[in-house]
Design a protein around this motif. Structure first.
Motif, short mmCIF file in Angstrom:
data_model
loop_
_atom_site.label_atom_id
_atom_site.label_comp_id
_atom_site.label_asym_id
_atom_site.label_seq_id
_atom_site.Cartn_x
_atom_site.Cartn_y
_atom_site.Cartn_z
N ILE A 1 0.85 -1.20 0.00
CA ILE A 1 0.00 0.00 0.00
C ILE A 1 0.88 1.25 0.00
N PHE A 2 1.91 1.23 0.85
CA PHE A 2 2.81 2.38 0.95
C PHE A 2 3.54 2.61 -0.37
N ALA A 3 4.08 1.52 -0.93
CA ALA A 3 4.85 1.65 -2.17
C ALA A 3 3.97 2.17 -3.31
N GLN B 1 5.89 9.36 -7.77
CA GLN B 1 6.52 10.67 -7.92
C GLN B 1 6.88 11.29 -6.57
N PHE B 2 6.27 10.79 -5.48
CA PHE B 2 6.54 11.39 -4.18
C PHE B 2 7.85 10.87 -3.59
N GLY B 3 8.17 9.63 -3.91
CA GLY B 3 9.45 9.06 -3.50
C GLY B 3 9.71 9.10 -2.01
N LEU B 4 8.71 8.81 -1.21
CA LEU B 4 8.86 8.90 0.23
C LEU B 4 9.56 7.66 0.78
N GLU B 5 10.53 7.89 1.70
CA GLU B 5 11.16 6.77 2.41
C GLU B 5 10.23 6.30 3.51
#
Lengths: 338, 408
Positions: A305-307, A315-319
């Motif tokens: 879900i997170f990925a 596009q957000f590329g959040l770690e």
């Protein structure tokens, strides 16, 4: 006196309502769809596409609950709520569950009358920094300039945290978020600070998104999670354990791709119980034995879900940061299904 | 004796040059102002045109037209609102043709021609790009034409006209809301309405209901019965004392909490309609009251002397004159209401403006455009609002002309 009257009125409304509802779980199963309160304009968390369909991180948890309770992740009636009407919508029963980037606080838990399921996203004040600045941790802000919106809790938070760590920095204050980002683009400061979810939605609007990065650290607590109304413990349990299920599945490597195979091959007792092969765990929750299998099959585990919505491939590329499993240094920790 | 044929004025006093000198360059102040303003106009026009043609990304506007038009109304049922437009145009066409036969009906004829033109354009676009509503828009075009032809060739319909219009309203409602069950007539809950359709629903409802309500309040305020009089005054002053945004908040948060707690018993749309209508009605009332005051007392006395009852005097003598005097104000109010609908996002509705301002710019696709897409959407929405508002003011001007306002 007025407070007592208000409290009486509130308890009458809430209590009378919970009574009239009976079991929300049964009602939702009979109704055949879940009323879910969401955001429709927070990039990554809740948006509407050009066809009118909802998607996003929060929206996926609505789908997970529907998959467990009704059997179909698409059996959701979305209600797009504004920040001001969201609590009324839960209190009046207009939505069965609220998953709209809502921060879990003590007053919302008590006075507003909500029960919060486990936190799905540990938001908090974060930083977007120029890659070239080499900043990677809070200590690196020593001697730098930070662009921040004036008169916000963000500004106060920043000052508190930096003072506590004895880091000297220059705050550059602006009235609006647009001005903050304009100054950042014009190299007047090395970094911008605001809530992580806000940084995410702005990150792709930068002229050169590649030149900036969102640090995987937060300096304030904004735990976001699903919330239901006080007074229906069974329903609260269901929402809570569906949320845990997504985290549990990630921890044990159960994904949407392999969950069907696991039904055949799983040997670990803890996984077999989760999949409904052994024991009565799901029945105790008021669900059928395959409930969590459907959640994972139709929506995916937490990592998926997170990925899909926020991760490095978007596009957000959040770690993951705090939103990683406890085994990876994050805060996600599902109690056992037993 | 021969008349000297009239000659044109000397070259210096006619033509473009003379006009320019007289209007723009008649002194050094005017010359300076003309040059500065002219420079600004030219530069901004060039820049705007360049941006519109080459700089702007119109793709998000184009791909989200469905969202802007009807929000989450199911695509497979999108033909229903389109046919509802067809029904409305059929009736308008009927009235326009009947009016034209009787040598009147310029205003409704103008509206009909204009709206039909719009529908034809949309039909053409539908054939090029929107396969799912192709048939529906074609049907709407034929309905518009059919209504006009029926009115033109069957003049007897003039007697059925009022009846047909009153039948048209429920038909439109059923088309948009549905009958229930599954399939083509499934109910579409008002939560899923939105976009321009919702803007029109609120504006049309608000304007048509607040008009009689406003007249009633205006008459009530001038009534000699104290109960009615003070109720009207109190009501008008109360509602007028707070901005629309406040009443929308009250309608959205207080009403469901105070009256009822069961879900969906008061849909957000109903809350918004009540707030918008009442708010508009009190302003309407004050405008009408202004008109009532402009009717000389002699008119009333003359009517009574002729033996008309009090109600007849009001209905036949006073109101027609009063309303005629305030047409420009009333139309101004209607245009204002049309645009004020953009505030209903407060009660959780998703009108045209809300979708363009918040929802589309938040889509992940929109975020990929450098700088976002808000500017493009704002320009598009401004054009649409302008298009409809301007058409309303044309109708208003025609109405004034037909009634001879300002000529007597």
């Amino acid at each position: 006196m007025r407070k007592i009257l208000l409290a009486l009125l509130a308890s009458f409304l809430v209590g009378g309502f919970a009574q009239a509802q009976g079991g929300l779980l049964a009602e939702i199963q009979e109704r055949g769809n879940l009323a879910c309160g969401v955001n429709q304009s927070l990039p990554g968390f809740g948006v509407i596409d050009s066809e009118g369909n909802f998607s996003g991180f929060d929206v996926d948890f609505c789908r997970a609950i529907a998959a467990a309770v009704i059997g179909d992740a698409d059996a959701v009636t979305y209600r797009a709520l504004t920040a001001s009407e969201r609590f009324t919508a839960v209190q009046s029963g207009e939505v069965d569950v609220l998953i709209r980037n809502t921060t879990w606080t003590s007053s919302r838990d008590s006075e507003v009358g909500l029960n919060f399921a486990p936190t799905t996203f540990y938001d908090g004040q974060g930083f977007t920094v120029k890659r070239a600045s080499g900043i990677s941790q809070v200590q690196d802000f020593e001697g730098t300039t930070i662009c921040v919106q004036s008169g916000t809790t963000t500004e106060l938070n920043l000052a508190d945290v930096m003072a506590a760590l004895d880091i000297s920095y220059t705050p550059l204050l602006f009235e609006t978020a647009d001005q903050v980002y304009a100054a950042y683009e014009a190299d007047q400061c090395e970094s911008v600070t605001t809530d992580m979810s806000g940084l995410v939605s702005r990150s792709t609007l930068l002229q050169d998104p590649e030149a900036s990065v969102i640090l995987p650290i937060t300096i304030s607590k904004e735990p976001l999670g699903p919330a239901v109304l006080h007074g229906d413990d069974q329903w609260f349990d269901v929402v809570k354990w569906v949320t845990f299920a997504t985290m549990f599945a990630e921890e044990y490597g159960i994904t949407s791709d392999n969950v069907r195979d696991q039904l055949e091959t799983a040997e670990a007792p803890v996984v077999r119980r989760f999949l409904g092969l052994d024991g009565q765990v799901m029945q105790q929750l008021g669900l059928d034995s395959e409930a969590m299998v459907r959640v994972i099959e139709q929506v995916g585990n937490y990592g998926e879900i997170f990925a899909r919505n926020l991760g490095p491939d978007t596009q957000f590329g959040l770690e993951r940061g705090l939103n990683a499993q406890y085994t990876d240094g994050g805060l996600l920790y599902s109690p056992p299904f037993r | 004796m021969d008349m000297i044929p009239s000659r044109p004025p000397p070259a210096g006093q006619r033509g473009v040059q003379a006009w320019l000198r007289r209007n723009l360059f008649s002194g050094w102040v005017n010359t300076a102002v003309s040059l500065v303003v002219g420079y600004l106009v030219v530069v901004s026009t060039i820049n705007l045109t360049r941006w519109v043609v080459t700089g702007a990304s119109w793709e998000p506007v184009w791909t989200n037209l469905k969202l802007l038009a009807i929000y989450r109304y199911p695509m497979e049922l999108a033909w229903r609102p389109v046919i509802a437009v067809g029904v409305f145009l059929m009736l308008t066409g009927l009235s326009a043709a009947l009016g034209r036969r009787a040598g009147k009906g310029k205003i409704i004829g103008g509206l009909y021609a204009w709206l039909t033109g719009l529908v034809v354009v949309l039909t053409v676009i539908a054939w090029l790009a929107w396969p799912s509503v192709r048939e529906a828009w074609t049907a709407a075009t034929f309905m518009a034409a059919g209504g006009y032809l029926a009115g033109w060739f069957v003049p007897k319909l003039v007697r059925a006209q009022a009846w047909l219009w009153s039948a048209g309203l429920p038909v439109v409602l059923v088309l948009v809301y549905g009958l229930g069950g599954e399939g083509p007539w499934a109910t579409v809950r008002t939560l899923e309405w939105g976009g321009f359709m919702l803007t029109i629903v609120i504006a049309v409802f608000g304007i048509t209901v607040s008009f009689p309500l406003g007249i009633a309040l205006a008459l009530g305020r001038r009534s000699s019965l104290p109960a009615i009089k003070y109720f009207s005054i109190g009501f008008i002053e109360l509602i007028r004392g707070a901005p629309l945004i406040t009443w929308l908040f009250i309608a959205s948060l207080m009403v469901p909490l105070l009256l009822d707690t069961s879900p969906d018993s008061i849909p957000a749309l109903a809350r918004a309609l009540v707030a918008v209508t009442l708010f508009s009605a009190v302003y309407m009332a004050e405008n009408v009251r202004g008109g009532l005051q402009s009717v000389p007392n002699g008119q009333r006395e003359a009517a009574r002397a002729l033996g008309l009852s009090g109600w007849q005097t009001t209905r036949l003598i006073v109101l027609p004159q009063a309303l005629r005097a305030v047409i420009p104000v009333l139309v101004g109010q209607a245009i204002g209401l049309f645009k004020d609908t953009s505030l209903v996002f407060i009660v959780g509705l998703h009108d045209f403006f809300e979708i363009g301002r918040r929802i589309i710019p938040s889509q992940p696709e929109s975020l990929l455009y450098p700088g976002g897409v808000l500017l493009e959407l704002s320009l598009f929405m401004a054009a649409v609002y302008w298009f409809f508002s301007y058409r309303m003011s044309i109708a208003s001007r025609q109405l004034e002309k037909e009634l001879g306002v300002g000529e007597r």
